[in-house]
Design an enzyme around this catalytic site. Sequence first.
Site, PDB file in Angstrom:
ATOM      1  N   GLY A   1       0.875  -1.173  -0.208  1.00  0.00           N
ATOM      2  CA  GLY A   1      -0.490  -0.008  -0.095  1.00  0.00           C
ATOM      3  C   GLY A   1       1.232   1.215   0.189  1.00  0.00           C
ATOM      4  CB  SER A   2       3.702   2.277  -1.199  1.00  0.00           C
ATOM      5  OG  SER A   2       4.462   1.950  -2.870  1.00  0.00           O
TER       6      SER A   2
ATOM      7  NE  ARG B   1     -10.893 -14.489 -11.651  1.00  0.00           N
ATOM      8  CZ  ARG B   1      -9.263 -13.965 -11.246  1.00  0.00           C
ATOM      9  NH1 ARG B   1      -9.571 -12.713 -11.303  1.00  0.00           N
ATOM     10  NH2 ARG B   1      -8.648 -14.594 -10.937  1.00  0.00           N
TER      11      ARG B   1
ATOM     12  CG  MET C   1      -1.531  -7.257  -6.921  1.00  0.00           C
ATOM     13  SD  MET C   1      -0.747  -6.332  -8.850  1.00  0.00           S
ATOM     14  CE  MET C   1       0.555  -7.008  -8.864  1.00  0.00           C
TER      15      MET C   1
ATOM     16  CG  LEU D   1      -6.761 -10.605 -14.283  1.00  0.00           C
ATOM     17  CD1 LEU D   1      -6.863 -11.885 -15.122  1.00  0.00           C
ATOM     18  CD2 LEU D   1      -6.274  -9.585 -14.915  1.00  0.00           C
TER      19      LEU D   1
ATOM     20  CG  HIS E   1       0.296  -1.001 -15.118  1.00  0.00           C
ATOM     21  ND1 HIS E   1       0.461  -2.382 -15.013  1.00  0.00           N
ATOM     22  CD2 HIS E   1       1.402  -0.742 -16.250  1.00  0.00           C
ATOM     23  CE1 HIS E   1       1.126  -3.704 -15.494  1.00  0.00           C
ATOM     24  NE2 HIS E   1       1.894  -2.393 -16.641  1.00  0.00           N
TER      25      HIS E   1
ATOM     26  CG  ASP F   1      -2.322  -3.727 -16.954  1.00  0.00           C
ATOM     27  OD1 ASP F   1      -2.980  -3.221 -16.176  1.00  0.00           O
ATOM     28  OD2 ASP F   1      -1.282  -4.096 -16.802  1.00  0.00           O
TER      29      ASP F   1
HETATM   30  C1  GAR Z   1       2.372  -0.448  -7.379  1.00  0.00           C
HETATM   31  O1  GAR Z   1       3.840  -0.384  -8.075  1.00  0.00           O
HETATM   32  C2  GAR Z   1       1.402  -0.738  -8.816  1.00  0.00           C
HETATM   33  O2  GAR Z   1       2.353  -0.173  -9.799  1.00  0.00           O
HETATM   34  C3  GAR Z   1       1.408  -2.481  -8.453  1.00  0.00           C
HETATM   35  O3  GAR Z   1       1.939  -2.736  -7.988  1.00  0.00           O
HETATM   36  C4  GAR Z   1       2.797  -2.148  -6.840  1.00  0.00           C
HETATM   37  C5  GAR Z   1       1.967  -1.928  -5.171  1.00  0.00           C
HETATM   38  O4  GAR Z   1       2.839  -1.170  -4.812  1.00  0.00           O
HETATM   39  N1  GAR Z   1       0.883  -2.606  -9.499  1.00  0.00           N
HETATM   40  C6  GAR Z   1       0.641  -3.825 -10.871  1.00  0.00           C
HETATM   41  O5  GAR Z   1       1.528  -4.181 -11.179  1.00  0.00           O
HETATM   42  C7  GAR Z   1      -1.091  -3.348 -11.309  1.00  0.00           C
HETATM   43  N2  GAR Z   1      -1.326  -4.300 -12.215  1.00  0.00           N
HETATM   44  P1  GAR Z   1       1.783  -0.350  -3.990  1.00  0.00           P
HETATM   45  O6  GAR Z   1       1.320  -1.875  -3.470  1.00  0.00           O
HETATM   46  O7  GAR Z   1       3.504  -0.205  -2.143  1.00  0.00           O
HETATM   47  O8  GAR Z   1       1.308   0.768  -3.764  1.00  0.00           O
END
Ligand code: GAR
Length: 207
Positions: free
Chosen positions: A15-16, A69, A94, A96, A113, A149
């Site tokens: 969750g950053s 789903r 994450m 679909l 993305h 995407d």
């Molecule tokens: C991020 O880099 C985001 O862009 C990516 O997952 C990471 C989540 O990091 N998302 C995808 O790849 C979606 N297709 P976070 O939990 O630290 O925000």
Amino acid sequence: MQHKTPIAILISGRGSNMRALIESCARPDYPARIALVLSNNPDAPGLDVARAAGLTAQAIDHRPYKKDRAAHERALDAALRAAGVDYVCLAGYMRLLTPFLTTAWRGRMLNIHPSLLPAFPGLHTHERALEAGSRIHGCTVHWVTEGMDEGPIIGQAAVPVLADDTPDMLGARVLRQEHRLYPAALHRVLAPDAAPAAATSDCLLSV
Ligand code: GAR
């Protein structure tokens, strides 16, 4: 006081990007407030981050729904509507999505993305950018549509690919820009008349 649109953030992990949105939403002049954080993963560390920030954070585990789903998404949708949110930000969510959720929230659901779409949709984007010999890489905030995407682009931030980059080094450089891009792109959506974010020396941010 700026009108604040209620939003939800959907996460699956640390969750950053959610944290970057929390920090922006805390500013009085930012046009959104976070009404709900939702995760498909009850163990997502980001849920604790959200709760520590005083937010309502809820897990709706996808596993009991097995292959259904759409049933899981109906539960997500009910939680989003109960919280009264107007926009949904996918931030490292994450799973679909099926047409049920993408149709229900069309024009009101954003995703971030880690590539310069349309290059490198899907997973392992940093490895693939290095393998392809890309000299420029980055991240994209886009509208969510049925195709993965694929939706219309709201904003992008570009970073250079350096000679000795590993996927982790490149990913960390991109992630720093994700944390700038997502708040800027959401701001653009909710307050389109405000001045766009400017390009800076370490990257090109365009929303
Ligand atoms: C991020 O880099 C985001 O862009 C990516 O997952 C990471 C989540 O990091 N998302 C995808 O790849 C979606 N297709 P976070 O939990 O630290 O925000």
